[in-house]
Design an enzyme around this catalytic site. Sequence first.
Site, PDB file in Angstrom:
ATOM      1  CB  CYS A 133      63.554 -88.753 145.703  1.00  0.00           C
ATOM      2  SG  CYS A 133      62.144 -87.623 145.910  1.00  0.00           S
ATOM      3  CB  CYS A 135      62.331 -84.532 142.778  1.00  0.00           C
ATOM      4  SG  CYS A 135      63.734 -84.849 143.849  1.00  0.00           S
ATOM      5  CB  CYS A 143      59.425 -85.609 146.058  1.00  0.00           C
ATOM      6  SG  CYS A 143      60.697 -84.334 146.127  1.00  0.00           S
ATOM      7  CE  LYS A 210      64.029 -83.322 151.253  1.00  0.00           C
ATOM      8  NZ  LYS A 210      64.163 -84.231 150.112  1.00  0.00           N
ATOM      9  NE  ARG A 232      61.819 -80.650 146.133  1.00  0.00           N
ATOM     10  CZ  ARG A 232      61.751 -80.871 144.822  1.00  0.00           C
ATOM     11  NH1 ARG A 232      60.596 -81.052 144.247  1.00  0.00           N
ATOM     12  NH2 ARG A 232      62.857 -80.870 144.093  1.00  0.00           N
ATOM     13  CE  LYS A 263      67.811 -82.941 152.319  1.00  0.00           C
ATOM     14  NZ  LYS A 263      67.084 -83.534 151.282  1.00  0.00           N
ATOM     15  CB  SER A 290      73.504 -78.466 148.267  1.00  0.00           C
ATOM     16  OG  SER A 290      72.137 -78.084 148.307  1.00  0.00           O
ATOM     17  CE1 TYR A 329      76.681 -82.799 148.125  1.00  0.00           C
ATOM     18  CE2 TYR A 329      75.763 -81.571 149.978  1.00  0.00           C
ATOM     19  CZ  TYR A 329      75.583 -82.327 148.839  1.00  0.00           C
ATOM     20  OH  TYR A 329      74.316 -82.625 148.408  1.00  0.00           O
TER      21      TYR A 329
HETATM   22  C1  PBG Z   1      65.634 -85.372 146.715  1.00  0.00           C
HETATM   23  C2  PBG Z   1      66.680 -84.809 147.615  1.00  0.00           C
HETATM   24  C3  PBG Z   1      67.026 -83.478 147.825  1.00  0.00           C
HETATM   25  C4  PBG Z   1      68.114 -83.486 148.691  1.00  0.00           C
HETATM   26  C5  PBG Z   1      68.377 -84.813 149.018  1.00  0.00           C
HETATM   27  N1  PBG Z   1      67.485 -85.611 148.349  1.00  0.00           N
HETATM   28  C6  PBG Z   1      66.458 -82.226 147.228  1.00  0.00           C
HETATM   29  C7  PBG Z   1      65.103 -81.807 147.568  1.00  0.00           C
HETATM   30  O1  PBG Z   1      64.373 -82.458 148.306  1.00  0.00           O
HETATM   31  O2  PBG Z   1      64.705 -80.782 147.012  1.00  0.00           O
HETATM   32  C8  PBG Z   1      68.851 -82.277 149.153  1.00  0.00           C
HETATM   33  C9  PBG Z   1      70.322 -82.469 149.374  1.00  0.00           C
HETATM   34  C10 PBG Z   1      71.115 -81.202 149.416  1.00  0.00           C
HETATM   35  O3  PBG Z   1      70.595 -80.082 149.303  1.00  0.00           O
HETATM   36  O4  PBG Z   1      72.340 -81.325 149.564  1.00  0.00           O
HETATM   37  N2  PBG Z   1      64.349 -85.294 147.239  1.00  0.00           N
HETATM   38 ZN    ZN Z   2      62.644 -85.489 145.791  1.00  0.00          ZN
END
Ligand code: PBG
Ligand code: ZN
Length: 340
Positions: A133, A135, A143, A210, A232, A263, A290, A329
């Site tokens: 990505c 970002c 992104c 996602k 986003r 996700k 996360s 994690y």
């Molecule tokens: C990058 C990305 C993200 C995550 C994985 N790849 C953040 C987002 O899209 O804002 C999130 C992973 C997580 O929250 O553990 N695009």
């Molecule tokens: Zn991203």
Amino acid sequence: ASTAATSVSISGDISSQLHGGYSHPLARSWQAERQLTKSMLIYPVFITDRPDDEELIASLPGQKRVGLNKLVPLLTPLVAKGLKSVMLFGVPLAPTAKDALGTAADDPNGPVIQGIRIIRKAFPRLFINTDVCLCEYTSHGHCGILHEDGSLNNQLSVDRISDVAMAYAEAGAHCVAPSDMNDGRIRAIKLKLIEAGIAHRVLLMSYSAKFSGCLYGPFREAAGSVPSFGDRRCYQLPPGGRGLARRAITRDIGEGADVIMVKPASQYLDIISDAKDIGKDMPVAAYQVSGEYAMICAAAKAGVFDRKTMAFESTEGILRAGANIVISYFTPEFLDWLET
Ligand code: PBG
Ligand code: ZN
């Protein structure tokens, strides 16, 4: 009626008696279609551009960001306990590291490409996934590459993202996993992999379904990828969009994805089940993100429940919904908790 009268010891229907089937721990394990094993787990690893860095991430209890010199020390004990796979994220901290094109994403001396080389050499059997990505590397934190009005320029973004994926693949990543959500990036990456003659040795994992929302907050703090304006929601899926997710999964399979991902995980178990249904013949990955991890840590710390019990319960729910692969994690802890 006459048989019932002679079976004096059976008061009810025989089919109502279930406990015997799961009274023993082994018999309980037989009830699951899929047992959690170490080979299902992918551990997210954050690599900064400061080689000697090793700092705990405040938003992700117990997780660290490390520089290239601390990567082998971080992974050595985990590999010894059976770690099979990592997902790499680059965290550029240098004040000049970010620009409108995310140039640092495929810097040959940057943390991801150098991290791939170090891991390949130190742990030849460890499977390396790379999150692809922009970002973390763009000055605006979105992104992709933007139009003047701040919306994503899909064509430029796809061109750039697929170049970054190629750079990771050529550096030796076993898997490229684009998380940007630009339309058509799976096809573009697959075509470039074929053209370069490396499609046969690189797995393409699509972050297909996602969803947008608040569960990536701790990650964005860890990776320094909070957007400087807006959000986003025009590229990540709306939380209610089950049909949209099914279309995105179908599309990405058609474009050449080898694995599809859903996700976040626990809030989207129906989508994991849909992904398994649509992608009957392929592995489905789920990312326990996360925010899910941080919630469990916080609740366990507050005494709401036992941390280990919830780590298992949430992960088993994700497997039951249909996932074959879990990005978690909790991986270092599972390596202690699991036998195989
Ligand atoms: C990058 C990305 C993200 C995550 C994985 N790849 C953040 C987002 O899209 O804002 C999130 C992973 C997580 O929250 O553990 N695009
Ligand atoms: Zn991203």
